[in-house]
Design an enzyme around this catalytic site. Structure first.
Site, PDB file in Angstrom:
ATOM      1  N   SER A   1       0.837  -0.868   0.101  1.00 17.87           N
ATOM      2  CA  SER A   1      -0.472  -0.071   0.024  1.00 17.87           C
ATOM      3  C   SER A   1       0.579   1.318   0.186  1.00 17.87           C
ATOM      4  O   SER A   1       1.348   1.581  -1.081  1.00 17.87           O
ATOM      5  CB  SER A   1      -0.531  -0.570   1.299  1.00 17.87           C
ATOM      6  OG  SER A   1      -1.397   1.298   1.205  1.00 17.87           O
ATOM      7  N   HIS A   2       0.845   2.276   1.011  1.00 16.40           N
ATOM      8  CA  HIS A   2       1.332   3.684   0.761  1.00 16.40           C
ATOM      9  C   HIS A   2       2.774   2.798   1.682  1.00 16.40           C
ATOM     10  O   HIS A   2       3.267   4.560   1.504  1.00 16.40           O
ATOM     11  CB  HIS A   2       0.653   4.107   1.898  1.00 16.40           C
ATOM     12  CG  HIS A   2      -0.050   4.148   3.172  1.00 16.40           C
ATOM     13  ND1 HIS A   2      -1.158   2.716   3.817  1.00 16.40           N
ATOM     14  CD2 HIS A   2       0.712   4.271   4.293  1.00 16.40           C
ATOM     15  CE1 HIS A   2      -0.490   2.804   4.663  1.00 16.40           C
ATOM     16  NE2 HIS A   2       0.316   2.879   5.319  1.00 16.40           N
TER      17      HIS A   2
ATOM     18  N   ASP B   1      -3.237   6.494  -3.192  1.00 18.47           N
ATOM     19  CA  ASP B   1      -1.665   5.712  -2.879  1.00 18.47           C
ATOM     20  C   ASP B   1      -0.956   4.905  -3.638  1.00 18.47           C
ATOM     21  O   ASP B   1      -1.372   4.543  -4.730  1.00 18.47           O
ATOM     22  CB  ASP B   1      -2.538   5.195  -1.083  1.00 18.47           C
ATOM     23  CG  ASP B   1      -2.911   4.277  -1.157  1.00 18.47           C
ATOM     24  OD1 ASP B   1      -3.476   3.984  -2.409  1.00 18.47           O
ATOM     25  OD2 ASP B   1      -2.808   3.851  -0.679  1.00 18.47           O
TER      26      ASP B   1
ATOM     27  N   ASP C   1      -1.210   1.222  -3.936  1.00 25.10           N
ATOM     28  CA  ASP C   1      -1.433   0.627  -4.693  1.00 25.10           C
ATOM     29  C   ASP C   1      -3.047   1.349  -5.289  1.00 25.10           C
ATOM     30  O   ASP C   1      -4.000   0.729  -6.075  1.00 25.10           O
ATOM     31  CB  ASP C   1      -2.062  -0.685  -4.008  1.00 25.10           C
ATOM     32  CG  ASP C   1      -2.519   0.086  -2.543  1.00 25.10           C
ATOM     33  OD1 ASP C   1      -2.947   0.725  -1.728  1.00 25.10           O
ATOM     34  OD2 ASP C   1      -3.237  -1.505  -1.625  1.00 25.10           O
TER      35      ASP C   1
ATOM     36  N   ASP D   1      -6.002   2.756  -3.724  1.00 23.16           N
ATOM     37  CA  ASP D   1      -6.836   2.506  -2.639  1.00 23.16           C
ATOM     38  C   ASP D   1      -7.132   3.727  -2.248  1.00 23.16           C
ATOM     39  O   ASP D   1      -8.599   3.812  -1.329  1.00 23.16           O
ATOM     40  CB  ASP D   1      -7.175   1.242  -2.359  1.00 23.16           C
ATOM     41  CG  ASP D   1      -5.764   1.014  -0.732  1.00 23.16           C
ATOM     42  OD1 ASP D   1      -5.453   1.546  -0.904  1.00 23.16           O
ATOM     43  OD2 ASP D   1      -5.789   0.174  -0.363  1.00 23.16           O
TER      44      ASP D   1
ATOM     45  N   LYS E   1     -11.433   0.069  -1.034  1.00 27.29           N
ATOM     46  CA  LYS E   1     -11.385   0.803  -1.038  1.00 27.29           C
ATOM     47  C   LYS E   1     -11.378   2.009  -2.937  1.00 27.29           C
ATOM     48  O   LYS E   1     -10.341   0.803  -3.807  1.00 27.29           O
ATOM     49  CB  LYS E   1     -11.259   1.520   0.128  1.00 27.29           C
ATOM     50  CG  LYS E   1      -9.599   1.458   0.389  1.00 27.29           C
ATOM     51  CD  LYS E   1      -9.229   2.311   1.788  1.00 27.29           C
ATOM     52  CE  LYS E   1      -8.529   1.977   1.863  1.00 27.29           C
ATOM     53  NZ  LYS E   1      -6.953   1.040   2.982  1.00 27.29           N
TER      54      LYS E   1
HETATM   55  C1  VG1 Z   1      -4.778   1.235   7.773  1.00 25.01           C
HETATM   56  C2  VG1 Z   1      -5.822   1.862   8.230  1.00 25.01           C
HETATM   57  C3  VG1 Z   1      -7.219   1.200   7.462  1.00 25.01           C
HETATM   58  C4  VG1 Z   1      -7.034   1.305   5.921  1.00 25.01           C
HETATM   59  C5  VG1 Z   1      -4.991   0.233   6.381  1.00 25.01           C
HETATM   60  C6  VG1 Z   1      -5.737  -0.236   4.835  1.00 25.01           C
HETATM   61  O1  VG1 Z   1      -4.420  -0.028   8.963  1.00 25.01           O
HETATM   62  O2  VG1 Z   1      -5.472   2.673   9.365  1.00 25.01           O
HETATM   63  O3  VG1 Z   1      -8.194   2.231   7.598  1.00 25.01           O
HETATM   64  O4  VG1 Z   1      -8.061  -0.066   6.281  1.00 25.01           O
HETATM   65  O5  VG1 Z   1      -4.509   0.521   6.627  1.00 25.01           O
HETATM   66  O6  VG1 Z   1      -5.050   0.391   3.993  1.00 25.01           O
HETATM   67  P1  VG1 Z   1      -3.384  -0.090  10.100  1.00 25.01           P
HETATM   68  O7  VG1 Z   1      -3.743  -0.675  11.284  1.00 25.01           O
HETATM   69  O8  VG1 Z   1      -2.371   0.847  10.338  1.00 25.01           O
HETATM   70  O9  VG1 Z   1      -4.521   1.324  10.853  1.00 25.01           O
HETATM   71  V1  VG1 Z   1      -4.228   0.287   2.753  1.00 25.01           V
HETATM   72  O10 VG1 Z   1      -4.364   1.531   1.526  1.00 25.01           O
HETATM   73  O11 VG1 Z   1      -2.867   0.027   3.254  1.00 25.01           O
HETATM   74  O12 VG1 Z   1      -4.592  -1.277   1.679  1.00 25.01           O
HETATM   75 CO    CO Z   2      -3.177   1.832   0.180  1.00 30.89          CO
END
Ligand code: VG1
Ligand code: CO
Length: 543
Positions: free
Chosen positions: A113-114, A277, A279, A281, A376
């Site tokens: 992801s990010h 971000d 990926d 989403d 998302k």
């Molecule tokens: C974080 C965010 C959560 C999101 C998750 C994955 O998780 O708070 O809302 O769904 O990242 O997003 P955490 O457990 O670190 O708070 V992504 O864009 O990484 O798929």
């Molecule tokens: Co992401």
């Protein structure tokens, strides 16, 4: 093709977090590490045999190697067809859509992801099931269990695949189809939004800037915003995906997207400034002189959605994760549709979406999407905003202002304390938890506490129960403090503190969030003894 059974030993740390398994690249590069995890998935999901599986990633370092390994394991485990994005690229929402559209039995999404990329950065894998949604808690636990017992995995000798050519290739009896990563997704967007109107809006000279942050959404933005909607090429920033994301941190928020904040607040700012971000989403939305907090974005989009082509039948319901501001609750009440509150992580929305109970979902972490996919969707949110701007002829600031005047404003901030020592982060949670018992009825920063507990979720559709989903102190509709530990980090522990305060007096709609929330921040600090227990005087990140 000769199938080999390769002897392996389990790693004991393959427990997926909020969204998939994420580790440092070096961890994934250990012998058999990725293979073990993939085989554990095959061992737990027999439906993959004889079926179609989608593969793609956000283009980060190690993506191509991982896809090759996954193709070998898929072939050896009897998958009939793999569909992979050209260049190994697929944004998370596009992959979720493909899984659904092709009736695939699942998909492997190679992304962290990010999180930053490159040899010293992070790598990750999300496993999505039939329908496109992320594997739920139960399956995730089973996969983790299998990864702790694994003794062998299956693969084939050599995988010779050209990921850059859009053709169908054969790996033994398995077909590998390399597809245009944008086409199906772009068609879906055309079915949801009024492209003619958006094109006109851009043609009339309304400025737009979208930052793909050298990650997955570059080709999507180029095709949809520039080629299909006629935005000038300069509207897309950092549109070429790079293995290290150009050294950046593709996390669209006020800190890592500060250049976009400056652009939106500067002279001659475009009408819409946005980003997604790594990926693809997540999304960040800014207008001239305004940042739209993700909770507000969810509420505002929900209120406008029935006017957009793909949503003319109206909303079934709205869902938000627990820490997300309750702005959406006001809209749901005004529209007379149900509001669902789920734990953090998109997977908790999927049953609600599948059963047709909600149309739009959102998280405070810059995530918004609708029933069109089971993930998302960053670009979807940007296009939804673009469509709302084109439809109303108003500016982002005017739309937000109108919304606040009608529904009141939920000031919101998330304070992140990153890279804490695990025990220190746990100690804060314990301190906060310990203080909950006698809070009810007491006054906290001028608000009366009506509920202080640990959030748990009972999924009425599959009967599953998720406990320990964050500590919360609720002061009626007025205010909330939420604390939880992140489940996506790869270094130390991250403590997240979420603050929310509601105001509906017309004179109280334009405060600075940090001022509005300062009393709650002080209360959170006191209840969790954050400074004392972590040695930190301030959060590392405020969004
Ligand atoms: C974080 C965010 C959560 C999101 C998750 C994955 O998780 O708070 O809302 O769904 O990242 O997003 P955490 O457990 O670190 O708070 V992504 O864009 O990484 O798929
Ligand atoms: Co992401």
């Amino acid at each position: 093709m000769s199938i080999r059974e390769i002897t392996t030993k389990p790693y004991l740390d393959q427990k997926p977090g909020t969204a998939g398994l994420r580790k440092k690249v070096a961890v994934f590069q250990q012998p058999h590490y990725l293979e073990n995890f993939l085989q554990s998935i095959f061992d737990c999901v027999p439906e993959l045999k004889g079926a179609t599986v989608v593969m793609g990633g956000d283009g980060r370092y190690h993506n191509r190697d991982a896809i090759r390994a996954a193709i070998g394991i898929a072939a050896a485990n009897g998958v009939a067809r793999v569909v992979v994005g050209q260049g190994g690229l697929l944004s998370t929402p596009a992959a979720a859509h493909l899984i659904r559209k092709l009736g695939a039995a699942g998909g492997f999404l190679f992304t962290a992801s990010h999180n930053p990329a490159g040899p010293d950065g992070d790598f990750g894998i999300k496993f999505n099931v039939a329908g496109g949604g992320q594997a739920g808690e139960g399956l995730t636990e089973r996969i983790y269990g299998a990864s702790k017992r694994i003794t062998r995995y299956r693969s084939i000798d050599e995988v010779e695949i050209d990921l850059d050519r859009r053709t169908t290739q054969q790996v033994g009896p398995m077909q590998v189809e390399v597809v245009d990563c944008v086409e199906d997704y772009a068609q879906l967007m055309q079915s949801l939004f009024d492209f003619d109107r958006m094109r006109d809006w851009i043609k009339r000279g309304n400025g737009l800037r979208f930052d793909a942050m050298h990650a997955a959404t570059g080709p999507y933005a180029q095709r949809i915003l520039v080629e299909q909607l006629g935005a000038p090429p300069a509207a897309v920033l950092n549109g070429s995906p790079l293995e290290d994301f150009g050294g950046g941190h593709p996390d669209p928020n006020l800190v890592h997207g500060q250049h976009l904040v400056e652009l939106a607040f500067g002279e001659g700012a475009p009408q819409l400034v946005a980003a997604s971000d790594g990926d693809g989403d997540r999304n960040m939305i800014l207008g001239r002189g305004i940042f739209v907090s993700p909770g507000d974005s969810l509420a505002i989009l929900a209120a406008h959605l029935p006017r957009l082509p793909g949503y003319r039948d109206g909303l079934k319901g709205i869902a938000r994760s627990m820490p997300t501001s309750r702005a959406a609750d006001r809209v749901a009440a005004a529209m007379n549709v149900p509001l669902f509150e789920t734990p953090t992580g998109w997977k908790f929305f999927c049953n609600l979406l599948d059963s047709g109970q909600v149309t739009i979902c959102g998280e405070e972490s810059f995530g918004t999407s609708s029933a069109h996919a089971r993930e998302k969707d960053g670009l979807w949110a940007v296009l939804a905003w673009l469509n709302v701007l084109a439809l109303t002829g108003k500016t982002v600031a005017e739309i937000a202002d109108e919304h606040w005047r009608r529904h009141g404003r939920h000031y919101f901030q998330r304070l992140d304390y990153e890279e804490l020592a695990g025990p220190a982060a746990e100690a804060v949670m314990q301190a906060f938890s310990g203080s909950l018992a006698n809070l009810q009825g007491r006054t906290l920063a001028d608000f009366e506490v009506t509920l202080a507990d640990e959030f748990g979720y009972h999924d009425r559709i599959d009967g599953s129960v998720a406990v320990g989903q964050g500590l919360r102190v609720v002061c009626g509709d007025q205010a909330r403090i939420v604390m939880r530990l992140s489940g996506t980090g790869t270094k130390g522990a991250t403590l997240r503190v979420y603050l929310e305060r509601y105001e509906r007096d017309p004179t109280a709609l334009h405060w600075r969030p940090e001022d509005a929330l300062a009393p709650l921040a002080a209360a959170a600090e006191k209840l969790g003894r954050i400074g004392e227990l972590t040695g930190r005087r301030a959060p590392t990140l405020v969004t």
